[in-house]
Every structure is written in structure tokens, then in C-alpha cells.
Design a protein around this motif. Structure first.
Motif, mmCIF file in Angstrom:
data_model
loop_
_atom_site.group_PDB
_atom_site.id
_atom_site.type_symbol
_atom_site.label_atom_id
_atom_site.label_comp_id
_atom_site.label_asym_id
_atom_site.label_seq_id
_atom_site.Cartn_x
_atom_site.Cartn_y
_atom_site.Cartn_z
ATOM 1 N N LEU A 283 0.830 -1.207 0.000
ATOM 2 C CA LEU A 283 0.000 0.000 0.000
ATOM 3 C C LEU A 283 0.864 1.256 0.000
ATOM 4 O O LEU A 283 0.583 2.218 -0.733
ATOM 5 C CB LEU A 283 -0.918 -0.018 1.226
ATOM 6 N N GLU A 284 1.935 1.253 0.795
ATOM 7 C CA GLU A 284 2.823 2.416 0.837
ATOM 8 C C GLU A 284 3.437 2.692 -0.528
ATOM 9 O O GLU A 284 3.501 3.843 -0.981
ATOM 10 C CB GLU A 284 3.920 2.170 1.877
ATOM 11 N N ALA A 285 3.898 1.633 -1.189
ATOM 12 C CA ALA A 285 4.528 1.801 -2.507
ATOM 13 C C ALA A 285 3.552 2.414 -3.502
ATOM 14 O O ALA A 285 3.904 3.333 -4.252
ATOM 15 C CB ALA A 285 5.038 0.457 -3.011
ATOM 16 N N GLN A 286 2.325 1.917 -3.515
ATOM 17 C CA GLN A 286 1.339 2.472 -4.440
ATOM 18 C C GLN A 286 1.071 3.937 -4.145
ATOM 19 O O GLN A 286 0.921 4.755 -5.062
ATOM 20 C CB GLN A 286 0.052 1.646 -4.381
ATOM 21 N N ARG A 287 1.014 4.295 -2.873
ATOM 22 C CA ARG A 287 0.783 5.699 -2.503
ATOM 23 C C ARG A 287 1.903 6.601 -3.011
ATOM 24 O O ARG A 287 1.660 7.740 -3.408
ATOM 25 C CB ARG A 287 0.697 5.813 -0.985
ATOM 26 N N PHE A 288 3.135 6.116 -2.998
ATOM 27 C CA PHE A 288 4.276 6.934 -3.402
ATOM 28 C C PHE A 288 4.618 6.788 -4.888
ATOM 29 O O PHE A 288 5.678 7.221 -5.323
ATOM 30 C CB PHE A 288 5.490 6.626 -2.527
ATOM 31 N N GLY A 289 3.726 6.185 -5.658
ATOM 32 C CA GLY A 289 3.912 6.149 -7.102
ATOM 33 C C GLY A 289 4.872 5.096 -7.595
ATOM 34 O O GLY A 289 5.525 5.281 -8.633
ATOM 35 N N CYS A 290 4.952 3.975 -6.889
ATOM 36 C CA CYS A 290 5.843 2.884 -7.286
ATOM 37 C C CYS A 290 5.035 1.779 -7.967
ATOM 38 O O CYS A 290 4.031 1.309 -7.411
ATOM 39 C CB CYS A 290 6.539 2.317 -6.049
ATOM 40 N N PRO A 291 5.416 1.331 -9.157
ATOM 41 C CA PRO A 291 4.754 0.163 -9.756
ATOM 42 C C PRO A 291 4.903 -1.051 -8.828
ATOM 43 O O PRO A 291 5.966 -1.254 -8.228
ATOM 44 C CB PRO A 291 5.519 -0.049 -11.059
ATOM 45 N N THR A 292 3.856 -1.834 -8.696
ATOM 46 C CA THR A 292 3.900 -2.954 -7.763
ATOM 47 C C THR A 292 3.618 -4.277 -8.473
ATOM 48 O O THR A 292 2.739 -4.382 -9.322
ATOM 49 C CB THR A 292 2.878 -2.772 -6.625
ATOM 50 N N VAL A 293 4.402 -5.288 -8.080
ATOM 51 C CA VAL A 293 4.258 -6.657 -8.561
ATOM 52 C C VAL A 293 4.110 -7.511 -7.312
ATOM 53 O O VAL A 293 4.972 -7.479 -6.434
ATOM 54 C CB VAL A 293 5.495 -7.085 -9.377
ATOM 55 N N PHE A 294 3.026 -8.281 -7.216
ATOM 56 C CA PHE A 294 2.746 -8.899 -5.929
ATOM 57 C C PHE A 294 2.099 -10.272 -6.069
ATOM 58 O O PHE A 294 1.415 -10.573 -7.048
ATOM 59 C CB PHE A 294 1.846 -7.995 -5.080
ATOM 60 N N SER A 295 2.327 -11.076 -5.048
ATOM 61 C CA SER A 295 1.720 -12.397 -4.963
ATOM 62 C C SER A 295 0.204 -12.283 -4.982
ATOM 63 O O SER A 295 -0.381 -11.395 -4.362
ATOM 64 C CB SER A 295 2.176 -13.063 -3.656
ATOM 65 N N GLU A 296 -0.423 -13.225 -5.657
ATOM 66 C CA GLU A 296 -1.883 -13.242 -5.706
ATOM 67 C C GLU A 296 -2.492 -13.908 -4.481
ATOM 68 O O GLU A 296 -3.721 -13.963 -4.351
ATOM 69 C CB GLU A 296 -2.346 -13.986 -6.968
ATOM 70 N N ARG A 297 -1.652 -14.389 -3.566
ATOM 71 C CA ARG A 297 -2.151 -15.134 -2.414
ATOM 72 C C ARG A 297 -2.450 -14.220 -1.226
ATOM 73 O O ARG A 297 -1.881 -13.156 -1.068
ATOM 74 C CB ARG A 297 -1.140 -16.194 -1.978
ATOM 75 N N SER A 298 -3.328 -14.702 -0.355
ATOM 76 C CA SER A 298 -3.704 -14.100 0.924
ATOM 77 C C SER A 298 -3.921 -12.601 0.787
ATOM 78 O O SER A 298 -4.499 -12.121 -0.183
ATOM 79 C CB SER A 298 -2.688 -14.459 2.021
#
Length: 367
Positions: A283-298
């Protein structure tokens, strides 16, 4: 006005861990709203707390916890005398290691149940101890709050006797007002893939290290930056045999403005976790304008939402392919940033505090 004890007993004084920061910030905001008469109980002294909390609530300081199971048992035995119903209408445990007795009503937040969902992180005796504590505390709580739908689902699955009393209140970041500072020396905008968290089995950082090692020859200026401790040298052990040690950046103990700058200028943040209770770095990364790649789990898939690119955290080929696309396509990164900003707007402290105030009202009224 109801009398509510905010109990944050487990985090050591002055240690800015995730649960401590969340519990203190939630308490500060509840106190500022002033709907109840609050007491804040923790190992933290008044001068270590935000002024609004220290001045707006009664402060109860407890000694450091040496053996938490024994201390919990003593707390439970003494609860009806030290924190009786005549003094407190609600004992609100800000994490699961809290009161199982005392007060007129009790409510407990669950941040995660790693001992059930990632049992390999714990010895058999530790798992048994954690399960016993949670069974007692949750079993004697009139309301239970999971910080994500994923966490609430896990609580219902592993503690079915408490399932009907579980609700979800989504969390928010403690970095919303942080102004990014300067990047650490040697790093440039867009020149590194970022990972943020202490290396633990559930973080699955070995998968990220392997995927980065595969793409590194084709992107010779790209680095991998890890923020957090790595006692087992997970990253180094994957990169060193390929002669890539010099491409690894390691940071610990940085302040919030530096972390915000790292988010802002990263090529992307990668979260390959097998299990998370919430996942604030995403969430922090998205707020600061960082592209995010993340696990689809949990909870990572839940928190990341439509704001980035999800992947199967057991599939290194999939992560490698995504990293190649992100590194090579500025238009894709710009789209991910825009989607990340939109997704992050789903979360807010106003909504979080509203949710907890509704939970407090419901439990006080016996709903």
C-alpha cells in the motif's frame, strides 16, 4: 461516555514495529475523536507516545515482558481485579496477546496467524503455545477484528468456534504524511527493483532473488535493493554464485523519508509472499507512485487489488517474465503507477477509525 482500555502490551517500548506503529496511530486517532474515555496500556511511557495520545488518554505503563505466556496467565488471573467491569466497559486488545478476563466486554484485533498459515516458521512447542493463547483470548473476546478479509477468513477457518464474532476493518499506512527525502548513495531513479521486509519463510524472497538473477544479464544497470534484515543471506546466496553480489543493495534502520524516496524512485516493488496478514509495504509503494508486482495469495492480492501485476508466488518463470516486461516498458510502468494510486484510495484512516468505532459501539451494545 464509555470507559475503554486500549491494550498494546506486547511491543517493547520504543521499538517501532508494525503492530506498535499501527496500535499507537489507531489509539491516537480514536482519542482525538473523543467519543469514549480512553486509557492506553503498554510498555511505552508517556514521553514516547504522540502528544495527542499521551495527553488525551490516561496512560498505564507496564514492565517489559520477559516470558509472555507466563505474563499473560498472570494478566488473565488478575484481570477481574486489576481491570474490573466496574472500571472498564471494554478491554480492547490491539493485538492477540491481550486480556482474556476483566472488563465488562472484550474485543481483540488479529493481525495475522502465521503459526497456523506458515507453521514451518515455528517449532512444534511454539505453535502449540500460540494456538492455546489465541484459543483462550479469541474464545473470550466478544468481538474479533481481522485487519484484512484474508486474515478474517484464516481466523474463521482455524478457530471455528469464534467465527461468528469475526469482522474485518481494513488498515491504512502510517506513512501518509511523509515527505520523501533523498535516495541513498549509489541509487538512481528507476535503477533498482525493491523488496521491503525482514526475510522470513513466508516472505518467499528466494523466488525474487532467482528471478532477478535471471534477468540481470539483460539489464546490466539494474540493481536489487532489499530493506530489512536477512540473517540467512537469502539474497546473497542466490546472487553471489552468478557474480551478482555487486548488484545487491542492503539497507536497514532507515527513516520514513528515505523509505518513501525508495518507493518513489524504484523500478518496481516486488512482494512474493506466500502469506501476509495485510502487507503495508504494498500500500505504501502504491501511494508513493511505485509500480507494484505482488503475490496473488492471501492479503497481498487483496491489498494490491487492481493496482499492479499479481502472480503465482510459486512460479519463478512468471515473475521473471513480469520483471522483463516492467523493466522494458515505460508505458506499462506509468499505467501501473496510475492504477496503484487509484487502488490506494480504497484505504484511509478515516474509514479505518470509523470501522473500529462501529465495532466498539456494537460490542458495547451487545451486538
Amino acid at each position: 461516555m464509555s470507559r475503554v482500555l486500549l491494550n498494546l502490551s506486547s511491543p517493547p517500548a520504543g521499538v517501532q514495529g508494525g503492530i506498535a506503529r499501527f496500535g499507537i496511530e489507531l489509539s491516537r486517532r480514536l482519542v482525538l475523536r473523543g467519543r469514549h474515555d480512553y486509557t492506553f496500556r503498554s510498555q511505552w511511557s508517556a514521553d514516547q507516545l504522540p502528544p495527542e495520545l499521551a495527553k488525551g488518554a490516561a496512560i498505564e505503563v507496564i514492565p517489559p515482558i520477559e516470558k509472555y505466556l507466563q505474563d499473560l496467565v498472570r494478566t488473565w488471573a488478575r484481570g477481574p481485579r486489576t481491570h474490573p467491569a466496574s472500571k472498564f466497559d471494554l478491554l480492547f486488545n490491539l493485538d492477540s496477546l491481550g486480556f482474556a478476563t476483566g472488563g465488562r466486554r472484550r474485543m481483540t484485533i488479529v493481525h495475522d496467524i502465521y503459526f497456523c498459515s506458515v507453521p514451518e516458521m515455528f517449532s512444534r512447542s511454539a505453535r502449540m503455545k500460540e494456538r492455546l493463547i489465541h484459543r483462550i483470548v479469541l474464545g473470550r473476546s466478544h468481538s474479533i477484528v481481522g485487519i484484512s478479509e484474508a486474515t478474517s477468513s484464516e481466523v474463521r477457518r482455524h478457530f471455528p468456534a469464534s467465527a461468528a464474532r469475526v469482522r474485518t476493518v481494513l488498515s491504512d499506512s502510517m506513512m501518509n504524511d511523509v515527505i520523501p527525502g533523498a535516495l541513498p548513495p549509489g541509487l538512481v531513479r528507476g535503477g533498482y527493483v525493491l523488496a521491503v521486509a525482514k526475510v522470513l519463510p513466508n516472505k518467499n524472497f528466494g523466488l525474487l532473488a532467482e528471478a532477478f538473477a535471471r534477468i540481470a544479464p539483460d539489464f546490466p544497470d539494474l540493481k536489487l535493493v532489499h530493506v530489512g534484515s536477512d540473517a540467512g543471506e537469502t539474497f546473497e546466496s542466490a546472487l553471489a554464485p552468478r557474480g551478482l553480489s555487486g548488484r545487491l543493495g542492503r539497507l536497514r534502520g532507515i527513516d520514513d523519508p528515505t523509505l518513501a524516496a525508495l518507493y518513489r524512485d524504484a523500478l518496481c516493488l516486488v512482494v512474493p509472499s506466500l502469506y501476509e496478514g495485510f502487507c503495508l509495504p504494498l500500500l505504501e509503494a502504491q501511494r508513493f507512485g511505485c509500480p507494484t508486482v505482488f503475490s496473488e495469495r492471501s492479503a497481498t492480492g487483496e491489498v494490491g487489488g487492481e493496482g499492479g501485476i499479481p502472480f503465482d508466488p510459486t512460479d519463478v518463470d512468471a515473475l521473471e517474465a513480469i520483471l522483463r516486461r516492467v523493466a522494458a516498458d515505460p508505458a506499462l510502468r506509468a499505467d501501473m503507477v496510475a492504477r496503484g494510486h487509484a487502488n490506494a484510495r480504497r484505504f484511509s484512516w478515516d474509514a479505518t477509525v470509523d470501522g473500529y468505532e462501529r465495532a466498539i459501539d456494537d460490542v458495547l451494545e451487545g451486538r
